[in-house]
Design an enzyme around this catalytic site. Structure first.
Site, PDB file in Angstrom:
ATOM      1  N   SER A 256      27.546  51.181  -3.614  1.00 23.64           N
ATOM      2  CA  SER A 256      27.777  49.823  -4.119  1.00 23.64           C
ATOM      3  C   SER A 256      28.327  48.995  -2.963  1.00 23.64           C
ATOM      4  CB  SER A 256      28.813  49.873  -5.246  1.00 23.64           C
ATOM      5  OG  SER A 256      29.286  48.584  -5.573  1.00 23.64           O
TER       6      SER A 256
ATOM      7  N   TYR B  60      36.722  53.027  -9.196  1.00 20.81           N
ATOM      8  CA  TYR B  60      35.338  52.761  -8.794  1.00 20.81           C
ATOM      9  C   TYR B  60      35.242  52.532  -7.286  1.00 20.81           C
ATOM     10  CZ  TYR B  60      30.627  50.656  -9.187  1.00 20.81           C
ATOM     11  OH  TYR B  60      29.288  50.375  -9.071  1.00 20.81           O
TER      12      TYR B  60
HETATM   13  P1  NAD Z   1      23.866  51.862 -16.413  1.00 23.07           P
HETATM   14  O1  NAD Z   1      25.097  51.923 -17.240  1.00 23.07           O
HETATM   15  O2  NAD Z   1      22.753  50.946 -16.797  1.00 23.07           O
HETATM   16  O3  NAD Z   1      23.251  53.315 -16.223  1.00 23.07           O
HETATM   17  C1  NAD Z   1      24.054  54.418 -15.948  1.00 23.07           C
HETATM   18  C2  NAD Z   1      23.253  55.676 -16.176  1.00 23.07           C
HETATM   19  O4  NAD Z   1      24.122  56.800 -15.919  1.00 23.07           O
HETATM   20  C3  NAD Z   1      22.763  55.830 -17.621  1.00 23.07           C
HETATM   21  O5  NAD Z   1      21.498  56.465 -17.603  1.00 23.07           O
HETATM   22  C4  NAD Z   1      23.818  56.748 -18.239  1.00 23.07           C
HETATM   23  O6  NAD Z   1      23.335  57.470 -19.367  1.00 23.07           O
HETATM   24  C5  NAD Z   1      24.106  57.645 -17.068  1.00 23.07           C
HETATM   25  N1  NAD Z   1      25.389  58.349 -17.155  1.00 23.07           N
HETATM   26  C6  NAD Z   1      26.623  57.816 -17.344  1.00 23.07           C
HETATM   27  N2  NAD Z   1      27.534  58.794 -17.408  1.00 23.07           N
HETATM   28  C7  NAD Z   1      26.868  59.958 -17.241  1.00 23.07           C
HETATM   29  C8  NAD Z   1      27.259  61.320 -17.228  1.00 23.07           C
HETATM   30  N3  NAD Z   1      28.530  61.715 -17.394  1.00 23.07           N
HETATM   31  N4  NAD Z   1      26.309  62.262 -17.067  1.00 23.07           N
HETATM   32  C9  NAD Z   1      25.010  61.895 -16.938  1.00 23.07           C
HETATM   33  N5  NAD Z   1      24.570  60.634 -16.940  1.00 23.07           N
HETATM   34  C10 NAD Z   1      25.506  59.674 -17.098  1.00 23.07           C
HETATM   35  O7  NAD Z   1      24.418  51.527 -14.932  1.00 23.07           O
HETATM   36  P2  NAD Z   1      23.699  50.898 -13.649  1.00 23.07           P
HETATM   37  O8  NAD Z   1      24.238  49.541 -13.458  1.00 23.07           O
HETATM   38  O9  NAD Z   1      22.235  51.132 -13.679  1.00 23.07           O
HETATM   39  O10 NAD Z   1      24.370  51.801 -12.511  1.00 23.07           O
HETATM   40  C11 NAD Z   1      23.688  52.832 -11.830  1.00 23.07           C
HETATM   41  C12 NAD Z   1      24.408  53.096 -10.515  1.00 23.07           C
HETATM   42  O11 NAD Z   1      24.368  51.926  -9.702  1.00 23.07           O
HETATM   43  C13 NAD Z   1      25.888  53.452 -10.688  1.00 23.07           C
HETATM   44  O12 NAD Z   1      26.247  54.439  -9.750  1.00 23.07           O
HETATM   45  C14 NAD Z   1      26.584  52.151 -10.361  1.00 23.07           C
HETATM   46  O13 NAD Z   1      27.894  52.351  -9.902  1.00 23.07           O
HETATM   47  C15 NAD Z   1      25.673  51.613  -9.279  1.00 23.07           C
HETATM   48  N6  NAD Z   1      25.798  50.175  -9.073  1.00 23.07           N
HETATM   49  C16 NAD Z   1      25.485  49.275 -10.053  1.00 23.07           C
HETATM   50  C17 NAD Z   1      25.589  47.928  -9.794  1.00 23.07           C
HETATM   51  C18 NAD Z   1      25.227  46.885 -10.811  1.00 23.07           C
HETATM   52  O14 NAD Z   1      25.464  45.684 -10.543  1.00 23.07           O
HETATM   53  N7  NAD Z   1      24.659  47.220 -11.933  1.00 23.07           N
HETATM   54  C19 NAD Z   1      26.051  47.471  -8.544  1.00 23.07           C
HETATM   55  C20 NAD Z   1      26.377  48.412  -7.573  1.00 23.07           C
HETATM   56  C21 NAD Z   1      26.247  49.755  -7.849  1.00 23.07           C
END
Ligand code: NAD
Length: 278
Positions: free
Chosen positions: A160, A173
């Site tokens: 991130s 985080y």
């Molecule tokens: P999201 O909530 O849409 O998806 C998260 C996924 O992880 C889902 O499929 C969920 O079921 C799964 N998950 C959660 N806990 C779990 C566990 N204990 N075991 C197995 N699966 C699990 O989130 P997202 O925004 O798509 O985030 C995905 C990644 O991208 C994360 O690592 C997040 O930190 C990173 N990220 C997101 C953003 C953003 O703006 N959305 C920005 C920077 C980084």
């Protein structure tokens, strides 16, 4: 039903040449958001995919079968809870059994919790560290021997912008994501003379359920509409004023899995609309 192609076409990177045909891929946390966009992009490039994550069983099966049919690849799903190291190992074992080998590992699953440090719940701290950081360590440990034996592998960690800079109320985080970048560099050095590479992608704001929750909390807190909260969120951090899309993250992932990216090792690549340029 979620449109699994949403955003994927907007990436501007052609993955139609099927350059990953036959490769076995695990994308953790791929039943939603960025992980689903990455799974779609890698399957679009011909890779066979093991999905992972939580959600409604019927919805996950629809996503899985659509991915397999539209991309003409093998797609499976495993419901491992990545906060548990033994289940991380089970996921990798299941993927190896289903796909023959894990050639590409994308550590994407992540959770968020926001609170000032003094009131940050201890169990939430442990959970955020377990899913966002430790799960990646256990998964990499499980896939590396096979990648080394075949002298080819790609490990992509979804960190991130918060792997490089901080924001208030995100102690767990930010600590976890900084840790992900440290882990990425160590793995890159330990594999530097092999055909295995390890890199991190640092997304800025991407409109997924994880971020929608923060938008809703902000709207409630400030007594504004969700649309206004969305604008405020972007204005505060992301100079482009636009969200990045899961498909754009997926396109970079496909590139990192290409042979052209062989000398990109230990990098932290932002897809952040200029967030980190400030
Ligand atoms: P999201 O909530 O849409 O998806 C998260 C996924 O992880 C889902 O499929 C969920 O079921 C799964 N998950 C959660 N806990 C779990 C566990 N204990 N075991 C197995 N699966 C699990 O989130 P997202 O925004 O798509 O985030 C995905 C990644 O991208 C994360 O690592 C997040 O930190 C990173 N990220 C997101 C953003 C953003 O703006 N959305 C920005 C920077 C980084």
């Amino acid at each position: 039903m979620q449109d699994i192609w949403a955003g994927s076409r907007a990436g501007g990177f052609s993955n139609m040449d099927r350059m990953l045909k036959g490769r076995g891929v695990v994308v953790t946390g791929s039943t939603s958001g960025i992980g689903l966009g990455i799974a779609r992009a890698l399957a679009g490039a011909g890779a066979n995919v093991m999905l992972n994550g939580f959600g409604d069983a019927g919805e996950i099966e629809r996503l899985r079968s659509a991915l397999a049919a539209e991309c003409d690849v093998r797609a499976a799903w495993h419901g491992a809870d990545l906060s548990k190291p033994s289940q991380v190992r089970e996921l990798i074992a299941a993927a190896t059994g289903e796909l023959g080998a894990v050639d590409i590992l994308v550590n994407n699953a992540g959770i968020q919790h926001t609170a000032p440090l003094e009131s940050f719940d201890d169990e939430r701290w442990d959970a955020v560290l377990a899913v966002n950081l430790s799960a990646g360590f256990h998964a990499i440990k499980a896939v590396l021997p096979g990648m080394r034996a075949r002298d080819w592998g790609r490990i992509v960690n979804i960190a991130s912008t918060h792997g490089l800079v901080a924001s208030v109320e995100k102690s767990a985080y930010v600590a976890a994501k900084h840790g992900v970048l440290g882990l990425t560099k160590v793995v890159a050095l330990e594999t530097a003379r092999t055909g295995v590479t390890c890199n991190a992608i640092c997304p800025g704001w991407v409109l997924t359920p994880l971020v929608q929750k923060q938008i809703d909390e902000r709207a409630r807190r400030d007594g504004i509409t969700a649309e206004q909260a969305k604008g405020a969120l972007l204005a505060e951090k992301q100079p482009s004023g636009e969200f990045a899309s899961p498909g754009e993250i997926g396109s970079l992932c496909v590139y990192l899995c290409s042979d052209a990216a062989r000398q990109i090792r230990g990098a932290a690549l932002p897809v952040d609309g200029g967030w980190l340029a400030q």
